[in-house]
Every structure is written in structure tokens, then in C-alpha cells.
Design a protein around this motif. Structure first.
Motif, PDB file in Angstrom:
ATOM      1  N   UNK A 229      40.414  28.994  33.750  1.00 57.51           N
ATOM      2  CA  UNK A 229      40.548  29.174  32.304  1.00 57.51           C
ATOM      3  C   UNK A 229      39.748  30.414  31.938  1.00 57.51           C
ATOM      4  N   UNK A 230      40.268  31.176  31.009  1.00 58.00           N
ATOM      5  CA  UNK A 230      39.477  32.332  30.564  1.00 58.00           C
ATOM      6  C   UNK A 230      39.867  33.638  31.227  1.00 58.00           C
ATOM      7  N   UNK A 231      40.895  33.624  32.068  1.00 57.60           N
ATOM      8  CA  UNK A 231      41.448  34.857  32.638  1.00 57.60           C
ATOM      9  C   UNK A 231      40.448  35.732  33.378  1.00 57.60           C
ATOM     10  N   UNK A 232      40.682  37.043  33.312  1.00 59.28           N
ATOM     11  CA  UNK A 232      39.902  37.986  34.120  1.00 59.28           C
ATOM     12  C   UNK A 232      38.414  37.983  33.754  1.00 59.28           C
ATOM     13  N   UNK A 233      38.121  37.772  32.465  1.00 60.98           N
ATOM     14  CA  UNK A 233      36.712  37.762  32.035  1.00 60.98           C
ATOM     15  C   UNK A 233      35.957  36.652  32.765  1.00 60.98           C
ATOM     16  N   UNK A 234      36.596  35.480  32.801  1.00 58.17           N
ATOM     17  CA  UNK A 234      35.960  34.340  33.460  1.00 58.17           C
ATOM     18  C   UNK A 234      35.844  34.587  34.962  1.00 58.17           C
ATOM     19  N   UNK A 235      36.910  35.178  35.549  1.00 62.06           N
ATOM     20  CA  UNK A 235      36.891  35.428  37.003  1.00 62.06           C
ATOM     21  C   UNK A 235      35.756  36.403  37.337  1.00 62.06           C
ATOM     22  N   UNK A 236      35.618  37.449  36.529  1.00 57.18           N
ATOM     23  CA  UNK A 236      34.571  38.445  36.792  1.00 57.18           C
ATOM     24  C   UNK A 236      33.188  37.781  36.774  1.00 57.18           C
ATOM     25  N   UNK A 237      32.997  36.954  35.766  1.00 56.28           N
ATOM     26  CA  UNK A 237      31.717  36.290  35.617  1.00 56.28           C
ATOM     27  C   UNK A 237      31.472  35.318  36.782  1.00 56.28           C
ATOM     28  N   UNK A 238      32.526  34.633  37.186  1.00 53.52           N
ATOM     29  CA  UNK A 238      32.449  33.664  38.294  1.00 53.52           C
ATOM     30  C   UNK A 238      32.087  34.357  39.617  1.00 53.52           C
ATOM     31  N   UNK A 239      32.815  35.424  39.947  1.00 55.88           N
ATOM     32  CA  UNK A 239      32.589  36.053  41.266  1.00 55.88           C
ATOM     33  C   UNK A 239      31.210  36.715  41.330  1.00 55.88           C
ATOM     34  N   UNK A 240      30.711  37.174  40.170  1.00 55.83           N
ATOM     35  CA  UNK A 240      29.370  37.781  40.164  1.00 55.83           C
ATOM     36  C   UNK A 240      28.292  36.754  40.477  1.00 55.83           C
ATOM     37  N   UNK A 241      28.578  35.485  40.153  1.00 59.75           N
ATOM     38  CA  UNK A 241      27.572  34.435  40.358  1.00 59.75           C
ATOM     39  C   UNK A 241      27.618  33.827  41.764  1.00 59.75           C
ATOM     40  N   UNK A 242      28.677  34.103  42.514  1.00 60.23           N
ATOM     41  CA  UNK A 242      28.793  33.489  43.840  1.00 60.23           C
ATOM     42  C   UNK A 242      27.770  34.080  44.808  1.00 60.23           C
ATOM     43  N   UNK A 243      27.289  33.221  45.682  1.00 62.10           N
ATOM     44  CA  UNK A 243      26.286  33.681  46.637  1.00 62.10           C
ATOM     45  C   UNK A 243      26.850  33.721  48.055  1.00 62.10           C
ATOM     46  N   UNK A 244      27.571  32.687  48.432  1.00 67.90           N
ATOM     47  CA  UNK A 244      28.061  32.596  49.817  1.00 67.90           C
ATOM     48  C   UNK A 244      29.478  33.106  49.990  1.00 67.90           C
ATOM     49  N   UNK A 245      30.231  33.133  48.924  1.00 60.21           N
ATOM     50  CA  UNK A 245      31.587  33.703  48.988  1.00 60.21           C
ATOM     51  C   UNK A 245      31.480  35.184  48.661  1.00 60.21           C
ATOM     52  N   UNK A 246      31.838  36.030  49.595  1.00 58.81           N
ATOM     53  CA  UNK A 246      31.770  37.477  49.360  1.00 58.81           C
ATOM     54  C   UNK A 246      33.053  37.938  48.683  1.00 58.81           C
ATOM     55  N   UNK A 247      32.897  38.785  47.662  1.00 59.89           N
ATOM     56  CA  UNK A 247      34.072  39.352  46.982  1.00 59.89           C
ATOM     57  C   UNK A 247      34.643  40.433  47.885  1.00 59.89           C
ATOM     58  N   UNK A 248      35.780  40.134  48.514  1.00 60.93           N
ATOM     59  CA  UNK A 248      36.379  41.087  49.460  1.00 60.93           C
ATOM     60  C   UNK A 248      37.830  40.713  49.698  1.00 60.93           C
ATOM     61  N   UNK A 249      38.607  41.726  50.074  1.00 61.48           N
ATOM     62  CA  UNK A 249      39.979  41.447  50.495  1.00 61.48           C
ATOM     63  C   UNK A 249      39.931  40.887  51.911  1.00 61.48           C
ATOM     64  N   UNK A 250      41.093  40.558  52.459  1.00 61.45           N
ATOM     65  CA  UNK A 250      41.228  39.955  53.779  1.00 61.45           C
ATOM     66  C   UNK A 250      40.915  38.459  53.746  1.00 61.45           C
TER      67      UNK A 250
END
Ligand code: PLP
Length: 370
Positions: A283-304
Motif C-alpha cells: 500500500x502506498x506505492x513507490x513512496x512506501x516502497x522507497x521508505x521500506x527498502x531504506x529500512x531493510x538491513x538483511x535484504x540488499x536492494x539489488x537486481x538479480x
């Protein structure tokens, strides 16, 4: 040597004029690459395999089976790079391409009635994990006189063997689960018919897209633990999915292991497991996704995907950015879609990480964006 040695040599000595040995030049043939090709052919149940420099090189190799002016029928929601290559080649007049939702048998039949030389299948699809019935699509392809090729990257032969279900060719980005350690970019095409293997090998040599021996060596090393890795990947994915299904801020989880997933029954029938790729809508589209991925610690933001480590990706701006906005809309890849490649870490760490990031994510669960 218990382990096959690595042959880095680019060239091999001839015995005499007109008398090359088993190998002459590494673009054409290399012992290390051949060991990997043999292993992949065995695992997929094919007559042989051709190992190339990337998954896209493998896709491209198979497209060389299409005669000039021929027709390719592909899924509307395939991997963005495959979509781009098909459109680029079609745009230059190499062949015609038609994209269709292959889960819709009537739509596929209508599409095939226009003729087809190659039917491209990708199941489960990237990134939405849609499942198509391989045996049925291959039967329809063959009735139309087309070759059926399946991109098996998301499951690997440990969990799905398309040749046994009627496919003619299987394609892999070996970059993913087959190598499994995110340190090689590679690809392979495995064919059921030895004549097709020869044709693909001829093109790989001609185009110069053969895989490097060192990459083959590393991929073989990864391949030895494929079965063990896939079991932990999948166990972790199931636990992650359980945690996501009821998580606040998560609208829908796409995972074929869920009973209500539209492809669940087909997956049960044709797969030996559900794999470890998971997608969900926030919920909350790209804004929410951006905020979510910035908070992740063990999941690295990366392709593949498919490595031992967990990754998170935003398909609309990353893996599927090569698709235009309209093609993404048709495929259902929205701005709130998140894709996870669940690794083999301790699942408790992964779940805790996701929960904490979702809890704090701005823009979802009614939290106002800044
Ligand atoms: N096929 C699928 C399903 C993929 O996900 C990818 C890459 O993400 C490819 C093919 C292309 O592979 P490579 O990146 O090794 O060229």
C-alpha cells in the motif's frame, strides 16, 4: 583430481597441419565449459547444453532458431531484458513478435493461429510468479509447428524440468540459482534434440558469446550444492510468505505455494517445489516502497536473484525498467510491487527485518508521506 581442473587456455596445440586435438580454440570448445554443459544437460534431461556468457546471450542464441521473417509468441509479462530483446530484434525486422497472456488458452490459440516459429515460455514469471501449464502450452506450440522454449531460471532443474513436460529447449540465466553465489554472470541453453544442440553451439561460436572457463568452473562449484541450497531457499521463502500474508501495509502476496494463488494447482503438478522468489504489493506505492527498502538491513536492494543472500528489488524501476510504462501496466507490474529473492540466511532474521521495515515504512498503512 577429485574436482575437474580449470582449463584457462584460450588455445590448444594441433598435432599436425589439419590435425587439431579434441579442442582447438576456447571460443569453440573448452574442457571446463564442457563439464558444466554436460552437468546441465544431465540435470535438465537434455541431449546437450551450450554454455554462454549471460542469460541474455542464451535467450539470444535460441532466437537464432527463428527463420528470418518468422514469428515469436512470448508471454506479456516476461523478464524485462527478454521483452526488450524481442522488441528490439522485431523492430529491426528479424521476426515478428506477439505478446500474450499464456494462462489464457483461448487468447494463446488465437495468437498461434497467426503462425509461430518459436513459443517462449517463462514460468514462474518474473516478477509476478504467474504459472503457466508447460505441457499444455508446448502441445499448442507444437500443433502450430513452433519450437517451445522455457526459461527455467526461477526454479532451476532441481524444482522443474521442462524438457520432460514437452519443451524443446530450456534456457537459464546461470547467474541465478545454478551458480547461486552472485559472483558469475552466465547463461545456458539445453536442448532435447542433438541437432538443435549443434545448431545452438554453432551460433555461440559464430557470435562469440561462449562462456568463460573460469565462470564455468565457479558455476560448477555452485551447482554441487544446488539441491541443498534450493531446500533452504524454499523453506525460508515459505516462512517469509507466512509472515507477509497478514502483515500490515501488504496488499497482496504473489507466491505459487499459496493455495489461493491462481497457478497453485498447475505448480503442484509440474514443479517439485515452489521456489524462493516472492513478490508483494505494498500500500502506498513507490513512496512506501522507497521508505521500506531504506529500512531493510538483511535484504540488499539489488537486481538479480538466486544467490545465497537475500535481495529486494523494485521491478518497475529496476529489472523491468526496460519495459515501457504501457507494457508494465498490461503485465500488471505496478509501482507498489516489491520482489524478494529469499536467501538461505536464518529465516528469523529475515522475517524480523521485513517486519521492522514494514512497521516503519512511510506511506503505507495510512501513514502520510512526508
Ligand atoms: N531470464 C530471467 C528469468 C531473468 O530473471 C534474467 C535476469 O534477471 C535473465 C533471463 C537474464 O539473465 P542474465 O542477467 O544472466 O543475462
Amino acid at each position: 583430481a577429485v574436482m575437474p581442473p580449470l582449463h584457462l587456455s584460450s588455445t590448444f596445440a594441433f598435432e599436425d597441419l589439419e590435425r587439431p586435438g579434441r579442442y582447438d580454440y576456447s571460443r569453440t570448445g573448452n574442457p571446463s565449459r564442457d563439464v558444466l554443459a554436460g552437468a546441465l544437460a544431465d540435470l535438465e534431461g537434455g541431449a546437450g547444453a551450450v554454455v554462454v556468457a549471460s542469460g541474455m546471450a542464451a535467450v539470444d542464441l535460441v532466437l537464432h532458431l527463428v527463420p528470418p521473417g518468422g514469428r515469436v509468441v512470448a508471454p506479456h509479462d516476461c523478464y524485462g531484458g527478454t521483452h526488450r530483446l524481442l522488441r528490439a530484434r522485431a523492430g529491426r525486422g528479424a521476426f515478428e513478435v506477439a505478446f500474450v497472456d499464456q494462462r489464457d488458452a483461448a487468447a494463446l490459440a488465437r495468437c498461434l493461429s497467426g503462425g509461430a516459429d518459436l513459443v517462449w515460455i517463462e514460468t514462474p514469471s518474473n516478477p509476478l510468479l504467474r504459472v503457466v501449464d508447460i505441457a499444455s502450452v508446448c502441445a499448442q506450440a507444437h500443433a502450430a509447428g513452433a519450437v517451445a522454449a522455457v526459461d527455467n531460471t526461477f526454479l532451476s532443474p532441481a524444482l522443474q524440468r521442462p524438457l520432460a513436460l514437452g519443451a524443446d529447449v530450456v534456457v537459464h540465466s546461470t547467474t541465478k540459482y545454478l551458480n547461486g553465489h552472485s559472483d558469475v554472470v552466465g547463461g545456458a541453453a539445453v536442448a532435447a534434440d542433438p541437432a538443435v544442440v549443434d545448431e545452438l553451439a554453432w551460433w555461440a561460436n559464430c557470435l562469440g558469446t561462449s562462456g568463460a572457463p573460469f565462470d564455468a568452473y565457479l558455476t560448477l562449484r555452485g551447482l554441487r550444492t544446488l539441491d541443498a541450497r534450493m531446500r533452504v531457499h524454499e523453506l525460508n521463502a515459505r516462512r517469509v510468505v507466512e509472515a507477509l500474508v497478514d502483515a500490515p501495509g501488504v496488499r497482496q502476496v504473489h507466491y505459487p505455494g499459496l493455495e489461493h494463488h491462481p497457478g497453485h494447482d498447475v505448480a503442484l503438478h509440474q514443479q517439485d517445489g515452489f521456489g524462493a522468489m516472492v513478490a508483494f504489493e505494498m500500500e502506498g506505492g513507490k513512496t512506501a516502497v522507497r521508505s521500506f527498502v531504506r529500512r531493510l538491513r538483511w535484504f540488499t536492494l539489488a537486481e538479480s536473484l538466486g544467490g545465497v543472500e537475500s535481495l529486494v528489488c523494485h521491478p518497475a524501476t529496476m529489472t523491468h525498467a526496460a519495459m515501457d510504462a504501457e507494457a508494465r501496466r498490461v503485465a500488471g507490474i505496478g509501482d507498489g510491487l516489491v520482489r524478494l529473492s529469499v536467501g538461505i540466511e536464518d529465516s528469523r532474521d529475515l522475517i524480523e527485518d521485513l517486519r521492522a521495515a514494514l512497521d516503519g515504512a512511510v506511506g503505507c498503512r495510512g501513514t502520510a508521506p512526508p
